[in-house]
Design an enzyme around this catalytic site. Structure first.
Site, PDB file in Angstrom:
ATOM      1  N   LYS A   1       0.845  -1.207   0.000  1.00  0.00           N
ATOM      2  CA  LYS A   1       0.000   0.000   0.000  1.00  0.00           C
ATOM      3  C   LYS A   1       0.874   1.249   0.000  1.00  0.00           C
ATOM      4  CE  LYS A   1      -1.631   1.544   4.112  1.00  0.00           C
ATOM      5  NZ  LYS A   1      -1.289   2.935   4.466  1.00  0.00           N
ATOM      6  N   ASN A   2       1.879   1.264   0.869  1.00  0.00           N
ATOM      7  CA  ASN A   2       2.652   2.496   1.046  1.00  0.00           C
ATOM      8  C   ASN A   2       3.624   2.775  -0.099  1.00  0.00           C
ATOM      9  OD1 ASN A   2       1.200   2.936   3.305  1.00  0.00           O
ATOM     10  ND2 ASN A   2       2.812   2.408   4.760  1.00  0.00           N
TER      11      ASN A   2
ATOM     12  N   CYS B   1      -6.253  12.827  13.125  1.00  0.00           N
ATOM     13  CA  CYS B   1      -5.819  11.476  12.812  1.00  0.00           C
ATOM     14  C   CYS B   1      -5.825  10.535  13.992  1.00  0.00           C
ATOM     15  CB  CYS B   1      -4.422  11.546  12.264  1.00  0.00           C
ATOM     16  SG  CYS B   1      -3.767   9.944  12.003  1.00  0.00           S
TER      17      CYS B   1
ATOM     18  N   ARG C   1      -0.351  14.850  12.801  1.00  0.00           N
ATOM     19  CA  ARG C   1       0.607  14.501  11.731  1.00  0.00           C
ATOM     20  C   ARG C   1       0.853  15.750  10.905  1.00  0.00           C
ATOM     21  NH1 ARG C   1      -1.287   8.658   9.491  1.00  0.00           N
ATOM     22  NH2 ARG C   1       0.622   8.713   8.264  1.00  0.00           N
TER      23      ARG C   1
ATOM     24  N   ASP D   1       4.867   0.497  12.046  1.00  0.00           N
ATOM     25  CA  ASP D   1       3.652  -0.127  11.525  1.00  0.00           C
ATOM     26  C   ASP D   1       3.504  -1.583  11.981  1.00  0.00           C
ATOM     27  OD1 ASP D   1       3.079   2.227  10.249  1.00  0.00           O
ATOM     28  OD2 ASP D   1       3.834   1.589   8.295  1.00  0.00           O
TER      29      ASP D   1
ATOM     30  N   ARG E   1      -8.418  -0.466   4.823  1.00  0.00           N
ATOM     31  CA  ARG E   1      -7.544   0.519   4.165  1.00  0.00           C
ATOM     32  C   ARG E   1      -6.193  -0.074   3.809  1.00  0.00           C
ATOM     33  NH1 ARG E   1      -7.886   6.063   7.454  1.00  0.00           N
ATOM     34  NH2 ARG E   1      -6.226   6.503   5.991  1.00  0.00           N
TER      35      ARG E   1
END
Ligand code: EPU
Length: 419
Positions: free
Chosen positions: A22-23, A116, A121, A308, A400
């Site tokens: 995803k990133n 968030c 952020r 993460d 997500r």
């Protein structure tokens, strides 16, 4: 609202093909804006955040279609310079479109993504760097309006106060089409940065040094199209390995990236799991009970332990023998999953940025609510290890970042359904 129902307490066993990152996909989709020809991006995960990026591309005049993990983007027709606030809010990382739009159009109008789950952020480093590249930025009423002086950003020598992933990406995107040379010192070294640079190089960009702390980008007038395959998702990989470590059992992860996952694998191995890697495969076998990790697990920028993966490893260590200690150094508010783990029987104490996890003999199922993407995944890990049934709600967060998580868990023999 959908929920995941997990019947835990069963060992896992199976083989899984890891999804694309995803990133990586998000900045690469943004980068396609810089090109003057069609881009075909393979191994793109089917995720709500990826769909949001596709909607942004369509909104600024690209044609972007997505099917079977391949995004096809025709960026020849880009005309828009503004991303509506509603689209910006759909996804936090919409902010990386700023650098790409500046690179392509010399201007852009975006808005600050809202409050968030992980704490504040800010994007101060992004804005300061772009200003140094000759971009005038004003912030009228929550929006951000950027205009490159003379219509094109200028290369600059930049030193980041912290190796921010998003700021490094925004600078690379803007610099790839800027006039002259940009040097980023103290750049983020995450593998996803190298993947973005790999894509841009395939489109003709001149970038060197990614993966290290200094990246040099020489701006090009035009980038062409390319076909590119996104790297595997190292965090989704860490999640599925943590599930098997937590529940006990054995698994093979295919299409993985063992070298990029090394900071995680090195710590996971200390729990007593046997881990072997061969090519792009990772094999894991977990014994009867995990051991606590002796050294403090400090989340750090790559090649440190990834923030993460903090929540999912914590879920696995909740039932380990002994006490493990985490220190979260990247985000201010990344322990929100711990209440749910405690509800399932875990013994976790939070002291500022430190979490003390005293391993308990077992967890029990409970109704819990996902708090954020990785926190929600940690709840699935804990639920698979727990005796009885857990009901996880607010799974829009999980969707997500994890492609059809219930199908992946079922491939490992887990009992899970989406209702
Ligand atoms: N920061 C600032 N000012 C800035 C930019 C960042 O103070 O201008 C601070 C942030 O507030 C944070 C720290 O620096 O405390 C790190 O932020 P960074 O910019 O590195 O993170 P990001 O780009 O917002 C990406 C990933 C995150 C991942 C972090 C760290 C994407 C889309 N997101 O976020 O992924 O945790 O890097 O590795 O790439 C996730 O996938 O669950 C996720 C949150």
């Amino acid at each position: 609202m959908q929920k995941l129902i997990v019947e835990g307490g069963r060992r896992l066993r199976g083989e899984l093909v890891l999804q694309g990152s995803k990133n990586s996909s998000l900045p690469i989709l943004a980068a396609s804006l810089l090109c003057r020809e069609e881009c075909v991006i393979r191994n793109c995960p089917a995720l709500t955040d990826v769909y949001a990026a596709a909607r942004i591309l369509n909104c600024v005049g690209c044609r972007c279609t997505f099917s079977e993990n391949t995004a096809v983007i025709s960026p020849q027709t880009v005309t828009g310079t503004a991303i509506p606030e509603a689209l910006m809010r759909e996804m936090r990382s919409s902010i990386i479109f700023m650098g790409a739009m500046l690179g392509r159009m010399g201007e852009c109008g975006v808005s600050v993504p809202g409050g968030c789950e992980l704490g504040p952020r800010p994007i101060d480093m992004h804005l300061a760097a772009l200003r140094k590249m000759g971009v005038d930025i004003t912030e009228p009423g929550g929006s951000i309006v950027c205009r490159s002086r003379g219509g094109r950003a200028k290369g600059a020598k930049l030193t980041l106060a912290f190796p921010s992933v998003g700021a490094t990406e925004n600078i690379i995107l803007c610099a790839a089409a800027a006039e002259g040379e940009t040097v980023i010192n103290n750049a983020a070294r995450e593998p996803e940065i190298c993947d973005l640079c790999g894509f841009l190089r395939a489109c003709g960009a001149d970038i060197a040094g990614d993966g290290g702390s200094s990246i040099v980008i020489r701006g090009r007038d035009k980038l062409h199209g390319c076909e590119y395959t996104v790297m595997p998702d190292r965090i989704a990989g860490a999640t599925y390995l943590s599930m098997t470590a937590a529940a006990g059992g054995e698994m093979i992860l295919d299409n993985a990236c063992p070298a990029e996952m090394e900071p995680f694998l090195n710590v996971l191995e200390q729990t007593g799991c046997s881990i072997y890697t061969s090519g792009d495969r990772i094999y894991l076998r977990s014994g009867s009970r995990l051991r606590a990790v002796r050294d403090r697990i400090r989340t750090m920028p790559h090649p440190g332990f990834p923030t993460d993966a903090q929540a999912v490893l914590m879920a696995a260590l909740a039932t380990a023998e002994g006490t493990s200690v985490f220190e979260e150094n990247i985000f201010d508010c990344r322990y929100r999953h711990t209440d749910a783990l405690v509800k399932m029987g875990a013994d976790i104490q939070i002291l500022g940025k430190v979490a003390i996890v005293r391993g308990v003999p077992g967890l029990h199922g409970a109704p819990v609510e996902a708090t954020d993407l990785r926190g929600g995944a940690a709840m699935v890990c804990a639920a698979l290890a727990a005796e009885g049934i857990s009901e996880i709600s607010r799974i829009c967060y999980i969707d997500r970042g994890y492609e059809k998580i219930e199908e992946a868990v079922r491939k490992l023999g887990g009992r899970i359904s989406r209702v």
